[in-house]
Motif scaffolding. Structure first.
Motif, PDB file in Angstrom:
ATOM      1  N   ARG A  10      26.279   8.373  34.985  1.00 30.55           N
ATOM      2  CA  ARG A  10      26.685   9.775  34.953  1.00 30.55           C
ATOM      3  C   ARG A  10      27.689  10.075  36.074  1.00 30.55           C
ATOM      4  O   ARG A  10      28.734  10.683  35.852  1.00 30.55           O
ATOM      5  N   ALA A  11      27.357   9.631  37.287  1.00 29.85           N
ATOM      6  CA  ALA A  11      28.234   9.893  38.431  1.00 29.85           C
ATOM      7  C   ALA A  11      29.587   9.213  38.258  1.00 29.85           C
ATOM      8  O   ALA A  11      30.634   9.788  38.580  1.00 29.85           O
ATOM      9  N   GLY A  12      29.584   7.997  37.740  1.00 36.40           N
ATOM     10  CA  GLY A  12      30.828   7.271  37.553  1.00 36.40           C
ATOM     11  C   GLY A  12      31.732   7.938  36.534  1.00 36.40           C
ATOM     12  O   GLY A  12      32.951   8.042  36.738  1.00 36.40           O
ATOM     13  N   ARG A  13      31.139   8.413  35.437  1.00 35.63           N
ATOM     14  CA  ARG A  13      31.947   9.065  34.409  1.00 35.63           C
ATOM     15  C   ARG A  13      32.540  10.381  34.928  1.00 35.63           C
ATOM     16  O   ARG A  13      33.712  10.687  34.675  1.00 35.63           O
ATOM     17  N   TYR A  14      31.744  11.145  35.663  1.00 37.66           N
ATOM     18  CA  TYR A  14      32.268  12.421  36.157  1.00 37.66           C
ATOM     19  C   TYR A  14      33.247  12.229  37.308  1.00 37.66           C
ATOM     20  O   TYR A  14      34.132  13.084  37.510  1.00 37.66           O
ATOM     21  N   ALA A  15      33.151  11.132  38.020  1.00 38.15           N
ATOM     22  CA  ALA A  15      34.170  10.834  39.035  1.00 38.15           C
ATOM     23  C   ALA A  15      35.516  10.566  38.368  1.00 38.15           C
ATOM     24  O   ALA A  15      36.569  10.993  38.865  1.00 38.15           O
ATOM     25  N   GLU A  74      50.400  -0.683  28.749  1.00 42.01           N
ATOM     26  CA  GLU A  74      51.120   0.588  28.766  1.00 42.01           C
ATOM     27  C   GLU A  74      50.808   1.401  27.504  1.00 42.01           C
ATOM     28  O   GLU A  74      50.715   2.639  27.558  1.00 42.01           O
ATOM     29  N   ALA A  75      50.623   0.724  26.377  1.00 33.12           N
ATOM     30  CA  ALA A  75      50.262   1.430  25.141  1.00 33.12           C
ATOM     31  C   ALA A  75      48.882   2.072  25.272  1.00 33.12           C
ATOM     32  O   ALA A  75      48.643   3.171  24.750  1.00 33.12           O
ATOM     33  N   ILE A  76      47.972   1.393  25.959  1.00 36.43           N
ATOM     34  CA  ILE A  76      46.650   1.972  26.203  1.00 36.43           C
ATOM     35  C   ILE A  76      46.775   3.197  27.100  1.00 36.43           C
ATOM     36  O   ILE A  76      46.142   4.244  26.854  1.00 36.43           O
ATOM     37  N   LEU A  77      47.608   3.109  28.132  1.00 38.32           N
ATOM     38  CA  LEU A  77      47.814   4.260  29.013  1.00 38.32           C
ATOM     39  C   LEU A  77      48.468   5.417  28.266  1.00 38.32           C
ATOM     40  O   LEU A  77      48.133   6.587  28.484  1.00 38.32           O
ATOM     41  N   ASP A  78      49.425   5.109  27.378  1.00 32.93           N
ATOM     42  CA  ASP A  78      50.039   6.154  26.554  1.00 32.93           C
ATOM     43  C   ASP A  78      48.969   6.876  25.728  1.00 32.93           C
ATOM     44  O   ASP A  78      48.993   8.111  25.592  1.00 32.93           O
ATOM     45  N   MET A  79      48.053   6.105  25.171  1.00 29.82           N
ATOM     46  CA  MET A  79      46.982   6.672  24.344  1.00 29.82           C
ATOM     47  C   MET A  79      46.081   7.565  25.186  1.00 29.82           C
ATOM     48  O   MET A  79      45.730   8.683  24.769  1.00 29.82           O
ATOM     49  N   ILE A  80      45.698   7.098  26.357  1.00 33.56           N
ATOM     50  CA  ILE A  80      44.852   7.906  27.240  1.00 33.56           C
ATOM     51  C   ILE A  80      45.563   9.194  27.630  1.00 33.56           C
ATOM     52  O   ILE A  80      44.958  10.279  27.659  1.00 33.56           O
ATOM     53  N   GLU A  81      46.856   9.082  27.902  1.00 31.17           N
ATOM     54  CA  GLU A  81      47.620  10.252  28.334  1.00 31.17           C
ATOM     55  C   GLU A  81      47.740  11.307  27.239  1.00 31.17           C
ATOM     56  O   GLU A  81      47.946  12.494  27.531  1.00 31.17           O
ATOM     57  N   ARG A  82      47.609  10.899  25.982  1.00 32.60           N
ATOM     58  CA  ARG A  82      47.690  11.878  24.890  1.00 32.60           C
ATOM     59  C   ARG A  82      46.459  12.782  24.839  1.00 32.60           C
ATOM     60  O   ARG A  82      46.470  13.826  24.186  1.00 32.60           O
ATOM     61  N   SER A  83      45.367  12.374  25.485  1.00 36.35           N
ATOM     62  CA  SER A  83      44.178  13.214  25.565  1.00 36.35           C
ATOM     63  C   SER A  83      44.286  14.140  26.776  1.00 36.35           C
ATOM     64  O   SER A  83      44.998  13.866  27.733  1.00 36.35           O
ATOM     65  N   ARG A  84      43.530  15.214  26.735  1.00 36.99           N
ATOM     66  CA  ARG A  84      43.494  16.180  27.824  1.00 36.99           C
ATOM     67  C   ARG A  84      42.151  16.076  28.543  1.00 36.99           C
ATOM     68  O   ARG A  84      41.162  15.599  27.975  1.00 36.99           O
ATOM     69  N   PRO A  85      42.084  16.514  29.798  1.00 35.05           N
ATOM     70  CA  PRO A  85      40.805  16.448  30.522  1.00 35.05           C
ATOM     71  C   PRO A  85      39.658  17.142  29.799  1.00 35.05           C
ATOM     72  O   PRO A  85      38.513  16.677  29.870  1.00 35.05           O
ATOM     73  N   ALA A 104      36.952  13.894  37.322  1.00 29.12           N
ATOM     74  CA  ALA A 104      37.538  14.594  38.469  1.00 29.12           C
ATOM     75  C   ALA A 104      38.910  14.014  38.804  1.00 29.12           C
ATOM     76  O   ALA A 104      39.862  14.763  39.093  1.00 29.12           O
ATOM     77  N   GLN A 105      39.031  12.694  38.753  1.00 31.82           N
ATOM     78  CA  GLN A 105      40.326  12.065  39.018  1.00 31.82           C
ATOM     79  C   GLN A 105      41.355  12.484  37.977  1.00 31.82           C
ATOM     80  O   GLN A 105      42.522  12.746  38.305  1.00 31.82           O
ATOM     81  N   ALA A 106      40.935  12.539  36.712  1.00 29.15           N
ATOM     82  CA  ALA A 106      41.854  12.941  35.647  1.00 29.15           C
ATOM     83  C   ALA A 106      42.349  14.365  35.863  1.00 29.15           C
ATOM     84  O   ALA A 106      43.526  14.672  35.633  1.00 29.15           O
ATOM     85  N   ARG A 107      41.477  15.245  36.304  1.00 24.00           N
ATOM     86  CA  ARG A 107      41.866  16.637  36.541  1.00 24.00           C
ATOM     87  C   ARG A 107      42.779  16.765  37.754  1.00 24.00           C
ATOM     88  O   ARG A 107      43.682  17.598  37.770  1.00 24.00           O
ATOM     89  N   GLU A 108      42.538  15.946  38.756  1.00 28.17           N
ATOM     90  CA  GLU A 108      43.309  16.060  39.993  1.00 28.17           C
ATOM     91  C   GLU A 108      44.640  15.316  39.929  1.00 28.17           C
ATOM     92  O   GLU A 108      45.656  15.791  40.459  1.00 28.17           O
ATOM     93  N   GLN A 109      44.649  14.150  39.283  1.00 28.70           N
ATOM     94  CA  GLN A 109      45.827  13.284  39.324  1.00 28.70           C
ATOM     95  C   GLN A 109      46.505  13.113  37.966  1.00 28.70           C
ATOM     96  O   GLN A 109      47.601  12.556  37.902  1.00 28.70           O
TER      97      GLN A 109
END
Length: 250
Positions: free
Chosen positions: A107-112, A145-156, A115-120
């Motif tokens: 739980r703590a790891g996922r919410y950390a 990079e394609a994986i990062l592109d996919m992650i970036e398409r999602s919102r916090p 928090a990083q996604a919201r801040e950075q």
């Protein structure tokens, strides 16, 4: 007359979208009508499964889920097993959040990470998080990079909803022994998130299931080794359903 292609639902995992399944879907286009759902801001595995069932008009379909998508596939099996012609579970799991300290660490790891996604930003979070998704040699490559592109398409807020879904994931242990449709279990040899041992456990519990290991792949088998994944899926799609012949799977 040519028989119609079977409907094959390809369920993506956490922070994944159509790109996670695009390689296999393209390779399977002649054999199946592939559809890739999205989860929006749905925040439970049960709601995601209900969404699939409500939006697919066909009475029956083949079902393949990767990572969190595998958990959703199992929940579909709980909610409407009569609609699933065959089941494939890729790089996934079936157990609920662990009790005690192990569960609290998850739980703590996922919410950390949230928090990083919201801040950075989502991409910065993904650049650190996704290292564990793939073979070390893939880090920094166009695939990564394609994986990062996919992650970036999602919102916090989507990440938050999916974290909530995973932390509240149902226990599918009791479901496994009752699965009777042709079932494939597939795992990357080097998957550090959903290890091979977990798939071997499911293999022992699901009657007649087939276990396939993808060599030289981590967790993201559908992107790291799409041709190997498709070969396994084609064998699975070709397997006869013993129920159609009036026989129980041994």
């Amino acid at each position: 007359m040519t028989a119609p292609r079977p409907v094959l639902l390809l369920l993506p995992g956490l922070l994944c979208d159509h790109a996670a399944w695009s390689g296999p879907a393209a390779l399977l286009a002649a054999q199946a009508e592939c559809r890739i759902p999205s989860w929006g801001k749905l925040d439970s595995i049960e709601a995601m499964a209900a969404h699939v069932l409500a939006t697919v008009p066909e009475p029956r379909f083949a079902l393949a889920g990767h990572s969190m998508g595998g958990r959703i596939a199992l929940e579909i099996m709980r909610q409407a097993p009569q609609r699933v012609e065959r089941l494939a579970l890729l790089d996934t799991g079936y157990q609920p959040l662990a009790a005690g300290d192990a569960g609290e660490r998850e739980r703590a790891g996922r919410y950390a990470l949230l928090a990083q996604a919201r801040e950075q930003g989502m991409r910065a979070m993904g650049a650190a998080w996704a290292v564990g998704m793939v073979l070390p040699a893939q880090v920094g490559t166009p695939l990564f990079e394609a994986i990062l592109d996919m992650i970036e398409r999602s919102r916090p807020e989507q990440f938050d909803a999916q974290i909530h879904a995973l932390l509240g994931r149902p226990d599918a242990t009791a479901l496994l022994a009752g699965i009777r449709c042709p079932t494939l279990l597939l795992c990357g040899r080097e998957d550090r998130w959903s290890p091979l041992e977990r798939h071997a456990d499911m293999h022992e519990q699901i009657p007649g299931a087939v276990l396939e290991i993808i060599e030289r792949s981590g967790h993201m088998t559908t992107m790291e080794a799409p041709h190997d994944v498709v070969r396994a899926l084609l064998r699975w799609l070709d397997r006869k359903d013993s129920r159609a012949e009036g026989k129980e799977t041994p």
